[in-house]
Design a protein around this motif. Structure first.
Motif, PDB file in Angstrom:
ATOM      1  N   LEU A 110     -53.347   7.561 -24.394  1.00 61.39           N
ATOM      2  CA  LEU A 110     -53.378   6.745 -25.780  1.00 61.39           C
ATOM      3  C   LEU A 110     -51.759   6.518 -25.793  1.00 61.39           C
ATOM      4  O   LEU A 110     -50.874   7.424 -25.930  1.00 61.39           O
ATOM      5  N   THR A 111     -51.573   5.211 -25.981  1.00 65.10           N
ATOM      6  CA  THR A 111     -50.234   4.664 -26.307  1.00 65.10           C
ATOM      7  C   THR A 111     -49.981   3.988 -27.616  1.00 65.10           C
ATOM      8  O   THR A 111     -50.664   3.238 -27.907  1.00 65.10           O
ATOM      9  N   TYR A 112     -48.930   4.491 -28.126  1.00 62.77           N
ATOM     10  CA  TYR A 112     -48.575   4.028 -29.672  1.00 62.77           C
ATOM     11  C   TYR A 112     -47.236   3.203 -29.458  1.00 62.77           C
ATOM     12  O   TYR A 112     -46.198   3.823 -28.902  1.00 62.77           O
ATOM     13  N   GLU A 113     -46.821   1.840 -29.743  1.00 68.55           N
ATOM     14  CA  GLU A 113     -45.687   1.131 -29.945  1.00 68.55           C
ATOM     15  C   GLU A 113     -45.614   0.538 -30.929  1.00 68.55           C
ATOM     16  O   GLU A 113     -46.424   0.045 -31.622  1.00 68.55           O
ATOM     17  N   ASP A 114     -44.324   0.447 -31.582  1.00 71.05           N
ATOM     18  CA  ASP A 114     -43.965  -0.289 -32.655  1.00 71.05           C
ATOM     19  C   ASP A 114     -42.520  -0.710 -32.553  1.00 71.05           C
ATOM     20  O   ASP A 114     -41.645  -0.290 -31.611  1.00 71.05           O
ATOM     21  N   ASP A 115     -42.119  -1.829 -33.332  1.00 67.58           N
ATOM     22  CA  ASP A 115     -40.669  -2.606 -33.155  1.00 67.58           C
ATOM     23  C   ASP A 115     -40.088  -2.178 -34.344  1.00 67.58           C
ATOM     24  O   ASP A 115     -39.107  -3.146 -34.799  1.00 67.58           O
ATOM     25  N   GLY A 116     -40.091  -1.063 -34.880  1.00 65.61           N
ATOM     26  CA  GLY A 116     -39.766  -0.562 -36.263  1.00 65.61           C
ATOM     27  C   GLY A 116     -38.282  -0.172 -36.140  1.00 65.61           C
ATOM     28  O   GLY A 116     -37.551  -0.316 -35.007  1.00 65.61           O
ATOM     29  N   VAL A 117     -37.911   0.701 -36.908  1.00 66.90           N
ATOM     30  CA  VAL A 117     -36.448   1.165 -37.238  1.00 66.90           C
ATOM     31  C   VAL A 117     -36.231   2.508 -36.305  1.00 66.90           C
ATOM     32  O   VAL A 117     -35.078   2.768 -35.938  1.00 66.90           O
ATOM     33  N   GLY A 118     -37.294   3.045 -35.822  1.00 67.28           N
ATOM     34  CA  GLY A 118     -37.111   4.072 -34.830  1.00 67.28           C
ATOM     35  C   GLY A 118     -36.289   5.324 -35.812  1.00 67.28           C
ATOM     36  O   GLY A 118     -36.332   5.396 -36.856  1.00 67.28           O
ATOM     37  N   LEU A 127     -47.425  15.193 -24.429  1.00 68.31           N
ATOM     38  CA  LEU A 127     -47.127  14.250 -25.432  1.00 68.31           C
ATOM     39  C   LEU A 127     -45.654  13.907 -25.155  1.00 68.31           C
ATOM     40  O   LEU A 127     -44.648  14.498 -25.043  1.00 68.31           O
ATOM     41  N   GLN A 128     -45.375  12.453 -24.974  1.00 66.19           N
ATOM     42  CA  GLN A 128     -44.166  11.943 -24.514  1.00 66.19           C
ATOM     43  C   GLN A 128     -43.746  11.071 -25.911  1.00 66.19           C
ATOM     44  O   GLN A 128     -44.371  10.038 -26.005  1.00 66.19           O
ATOM     45  N   LEU A 129     -42.468  11.213 -26.281  1.00 61.16           N
ATOM     46  CA  LEU A 129     -41.919  10.589 -27.482  1.00 61.16           C
ATOM     47  C   LEU A 129     -40.526   9.882 -27.092  1.00 61.16           C
ATOM     48  O   LEU A 129     -39.588  10.418 -26.456  1.00 61.16           O
ATOM     49  N   ASP A 130     -40.449   8.592 -27.289  1.00 61.61           N
ATOM     50  CA  ASP A 130     -39.165   8.043 -27.047  1.00 61.61           C
ATOM     51  C   ASP A 130     -38.994   6.940 -28.071  1.00 61.61           C
ATOM     52  O   ASP A 130     -39.529   6.002 -28.450  1.00 61.61           O
ATOM     53  N   SER A 131     -37.995   7.436 -28.756  1.00 67.85           N
ATOM     54  CA  SER A 131     -37.466   6.199 -30.082  1.00 67.85           C
ATOM     55  C   SER A 131     -35.973   6.477 -30.054  1.00 67.85           C
ATOM     56  O   SER A 131     -35.331   7.387 -29.750  1.00 67.85           O
ATOM     57  N   ARG A 132     -35.468   5.231 -30.325  1.00 66.07           N
ATOM     58  CA  ARG A 132     -33.970   5.034 -30.817  1.00 66.07           C
ATOM     59  C   ARG A 132     -33.751   4.407 -32.172  1.00 66.07           C
ATOM     60  O   ARG A 132     -34.592   3.560 -32.501  1.00 66.07           O
ATOM     61  N   GLU A 133     -32.727   4.563 -32.940  1.00 64.18           N
ATOM     62  CA  GLU A 133     -32.424   3.976 -34.066  1.00 64.18           C
ATOM     63  C   GLU A 133     -32.350   2.498 -33.827  1.00 64.18           C
ATOM     64  O   GLU A 133     -31.519   2.063 -32.909  1.00 64.18           O
ATOM     65  N   GLY A 134     -33.328   1.551 -34.514  1.00 61.48           N
ATOM     66  CA  GLY A 134     -33.117   0.200 -34.534  1.00 61.48           C
ATOM     67  C   GLY A 134     -33.864  -0.206 -33.309  1.00 61.48           C
ATOM     68  O   GLY A 134     -33.875  -1.416 -33.058  1.00 61.48           O
ATOM     69  N   GLY A 178     -37.173   0.728 -32.317  1.00 67.69           N
ATOM     70  CA  GLY A 178     -38.566   1.046 -32.343  1.00 67.69           C
ATOM     71  C   GLY A 178     -38.963   2.447 -31.750  1.00 67.69           C
ATOM     72  O   GLY A 178     -38.124   3.296 -31.485  1.00 67.69           O
ATOM     73  N   THR A 179     -40.366   2.754 -31.602  1.00 67.97           N
ATOM     74  CA  THR A 179     -40.991   3.785 -30.960  1.00 67.97           C
ATOM     75  C   THR A 179     -41.809   3.617 -30.378  1.00 67.97           C
ATOM     76  O   THR A 179     -42.715   2.914 -30.236  1.00 67.97           O
ATOM     77  N   ARG A 180     -42.163   4.569 -29.325  1.00 65.65           N
ATOM     78  CA  ARG A 180     -43.137   4.557 -28.077  1.00 65.65           C
ATOM     79  C   ARG A 180     -43.527   5.985 -28.036  1.00 65.65           C
ATOM     80  O   ARG A 180     -42.673   6.803 -27.678  1.00 65.65           O
ATOM     81  N   LEU A 181     -44.891   6.319 -28.165  1.00 70.79           N
ATOM     82  CA  LEU A 181     -45.441   7.607 -27.994  1.00 70.79           C
ATOM     83  C   LEU A 181     -46.681   7.427 -27.111  1.00 70.79           C
ATOM     84  O   LEU A 181     -47.492   6.729 -27.285  1.00 70.79           O
ATOM     85  N   VAL A 182     -46.551   8.301 -26.234  1.00 69.55           N
ATOM     86  CA  VAL A 182     -47.733   8.344 -25.045  1.00 69.55           C
ATOM     87  C   VAL A 182     -48.371   9.865 -24.931  1.00 69.55           C
ATOM     88  O   VAL A 182     -47.671  10.633 -24.821  1.00 69.55           O
ATOM     89  N   VAL A 183     -49.679   9.878 -25.301  1.00 68.88           N
ATOM     90  CA  VAL A 183     -50.660  11.251 -25.281  1.00 68.88           C
ATOM     91  C   VAL A 183     -51.335  11.078 -23.897  1.00 68.88           C
ATOM     92  O   VAL A 183     -52.234   9.898 -23.806  1.00 68.88           O
ATOM     93  N   THR A 184     -51.248  12.133 -23.168  1.00 63.40           N
ATOM     94  CA  THR A 184     -51.991  12.020 -21.907  1.00 63.40           C
ATOM     95  C   THR A 184     -52.823  13.215 -21.942  1.00 63.40           C
ATOM     96  O   THR A 184     -52.405  14.157 -22.227  1.00 63.40           O
ATOM     97  N   ILE A 185     -54.187  13.127 -21.941  1.00 60.56           N
ATOM     98  CA  ILE A 185     -55.253  14.041 -21.890  1.00 60.56           C
ATOM     99  C   ILE A 185     -56.253  14.057 -20.740  1.00 60.56           C
ATOM    100  O   ILE A 185     -56.638  12.974 -20.296  1.00 60.56           O
ATOM    101  N   LEU A 237     -50.759   5.971 -37.273  1.00 59.48           N
ATOM    102  CA  LEU A 237     -50.998   4.829 -38.273  1.00 59.48           C
ATOM    103  C   LEU A 237     -50.333   5.068 -39.726  1.00 59.48           C
ATOM    104  O   LEU A 237     -49.682   4.166 -40.188  1.00 59.48           O
ATOM    105  N   ASN A 238     -50.810   6.061 -40.267  1.00 60.81           N
ATOM    106  CA  ASN A 238     -49.930   6.663 -41.663  1.00 60.81           C
ATOM    107  C   ASN A 238     -48.551   6.584 -41.452  1.00 60.81           C
ATOM    108  O   ASN A 238     -47.669   6.302 -42.571  1.00 60.81           O
ATOM    109  N   ASN A 239     -48.042   7.153 -40.319  1.00 59.93           N
ATOM    110  CA  ASN A 239     -46.423   7.304 -40.102  1.00 59.93           C
ATOM    111  C   ASN A 239     -45.925   5.848 -40.014  1.00 59.93           C
ATOM    112  O   ASN A 239     -44.872   5.632 -40.588  1.00 59.93           O
ATOM    113  N   ALA A 240     -46.523   4.876 -39.403  1.00 57.68           N
ATOM    114  CA  ALA A 240     -46.026   3.581 -39.078  1.00 57.68           C
ATOM    115  C   ALA A 240     -46.003   2.999 -40.388  1.00 57.68           C
ATOM    116  O   ALA A 240     -45.115   2.244 -40.859  1.00 57.68           O
ATOM    117  N   LYS A 241     -47.036   3.247 -41.443  1.00 54.01           N
ATOM    118  CA  LYS A 241     -47.005   2.703 -42.738  1.00 54.01           C
ATOM    119  C   LYS A 241     -45.794   2.964 -43.706  1.00 54.01           C
ATOM    120  O   LYS A 241     -45.330   2.395 -44.356  1.00 54.01           O
TER     121      LYS A 241
END
Length: 407
Positions: free
Chosen positions: A343-351, A383-390, A392-399, A318-322
């Motif tokens: 745990l899945t994190y998704e945003d539509d930001g700049v990536g 941890l799987q991280l998928d992001s491209r410029e423009g 957004g970002t998607r991060l999946v944590v599996t425990i 969340l801090n990173n997103a801000k």
């Protein structure tokens, strides 16, 4: 012989009595000397427990300022490209920094500057203002300060080495490999996470026991003024605004204490704690913040330390997103599937480019993606991280639910 022996005994008795009563009455006969000597004993004893720059102020600098009855004091660290100042009382840190850069601090008529230590990596100084009577320190006080700096020299070097070692340990922890061989040094991550949690708990306790209590009493004083004195409408409204502002600061500190020490994890569990945390953050987040939970209650059976690791990961995301995402929508999702917590994190930001992931800092904690990954690896997760410029970002944590490690 009898007269000689009696004379020696009498002289010895008199000298012993003089020394005894002088020591007992020193606080009354020589109050200034007694105060300096008592303070020296206290400071030299406290120096043995100092392990951080913050403790230098709370344990040492405060005692020096109070003992000498000066307006303020500072311990200054001058590095090659930076200056760090720990100040107490009424002292202009900006002026000290400016004069130190121009090598004019020692010549300033209002300050007493004593060099503590000069090292190839840094130099340290003790700077004291004039006393409250607006006079410079006397010869006795300066001699006392020189004695203090001889003790400080060793402690400052130890604190510097502790900070340097801690920084290297954090860097090493963030660069640990994610191969199977990493499990051989899981103890290292465990130690680092424990140290971080202890520091957070200490800071939260300090905020609660000092700053928040001070604000509480300040608010009560303002309210008592409202009740005690008759005021016109304008003054009453102004004082009410001050009370509301103090309460707003107190609420902000209370939220900070919770983030440092999420005590609700033990009381209401991970899911409800995260829901409460994200609901509060949604009010002032620069994006639409959503939280979804789908049959994730199985995670509540895990130990408190596991839940705390997951909560820290959410905080960091969340801090990173801000700070970096520039997103308009951010979503956190919790679910349990195939005996694993997801745990899945998704945003539509700049990536960002995948090669930049290692350099991204999460919030103000200075923890990068690699160190966040360290938490996941410590829990035997992925941890799987998928992001491209423009895009957004998607991060999946599996425990894994059954195999999560305990600290």
């Amino acid at each position: 012989m009898f007269v000689f022996a009696g004379s020696v005994a009498m002289i010895s008795f008199v000298l012993y009595s003089v020394e005894y009563f002088t020591t007992r009455l020193e606080a009354f006969l020589f109050p200034r000397k007694f105060r300096l000597r008592t303070a020296l004993k206290k400071i030299s004893k406290n120096l043995g427990v100092i392990s951080s720059f913050r403790e230098l102020k709370d344990i040492v600098l405060v005692d020096i300022v109070q003992t000498l009855e000066v307006m303020g004091g500072a311990i200054v660290f001058q590095y090659e490209h930076d200056i760090e100042i720990i100040a107490e009382g009424d002292i202009d840190a900006a002026e000290i920094k400016q004069r130190l850069q121009s090598s004019a601090l020692s010549e300033h008529p209002l300050y007493t500057c004593i060099e503590i230590h000069r090292h190839e990596q840094y130099a340290s100084y003790l700077v004291i203002t004039r006393n409250k009577a607006n006079t410079l320190l006397g010869k006795e006080e300066i001699q006392w300060l020189h004695l203090i700096t001889s003790y400080l020299e060793v402690s400052l070097e130890n604190v510097h080495l502790i900070r340097k070692l801690t920084a290297k340990m954090q860097l090493l922890a963030s660069q640990l490999p994610n191969e199977q061989s990493a499990h051989d040094i899981q103890w290292f991550r465990k130690v680092m996470f424990e140290l971080q949690e202890e520091e957070r708990l200490r800071i939260a306790a300090d905020l609660h026991d000092t700053t928040m209590q001070d604000l509480f009493f300040l608010k009560r004083r303002f309210i008592s003024l409202l009740d005690k004195y008759a005021m016109n409408k304008e003054d009453k409204e102004h004082l009410n605004n001050i009370v509301n502002f103090v309460e707003m600061i107190n609420n902000s500190l209370r939220q900070s204490c919770f983030e440092l020490n999420p005590f609700l994890l033990k009381e209401i569990g991970l899911i409800e704690t995260v829901r409460s945390y994200l609901d509060k953050e949604a009010y002032h987040a620069p994006f639409v913040l959503k939280f979804k939970e789908e049959r994730a209650s199985a995670i509540e059976a895990k130990d408190l330390t596991t839940k705390k690791h997951i909560f820290r990961i959410i905080q960091e995301l969340l801090n990173n997103a801000k700070k970096h995402s520039q997103a308009s929508h951010v979503t956190f999702t919790m679910t349990v599937a195939d005996r694993a917590f997801v745990l899945t994190y998704e945003d539509d930001g700049v990536g960002f480019k995948s090669t930049e992931a290692r350099r991204i800092e999460i919030g103000s904690s200075g923890m990068g993606v690699e160190q966040m990954k360290g938490r996941v690896l410590h829990l035997n997760g992925q941890l799987q991280l998928d992001s491209r410029e423009g895009e957004g970002t998607r991060l999946v944590v599996t425990i894994p639910i059954r195999e999560t490690m305990s600290v």
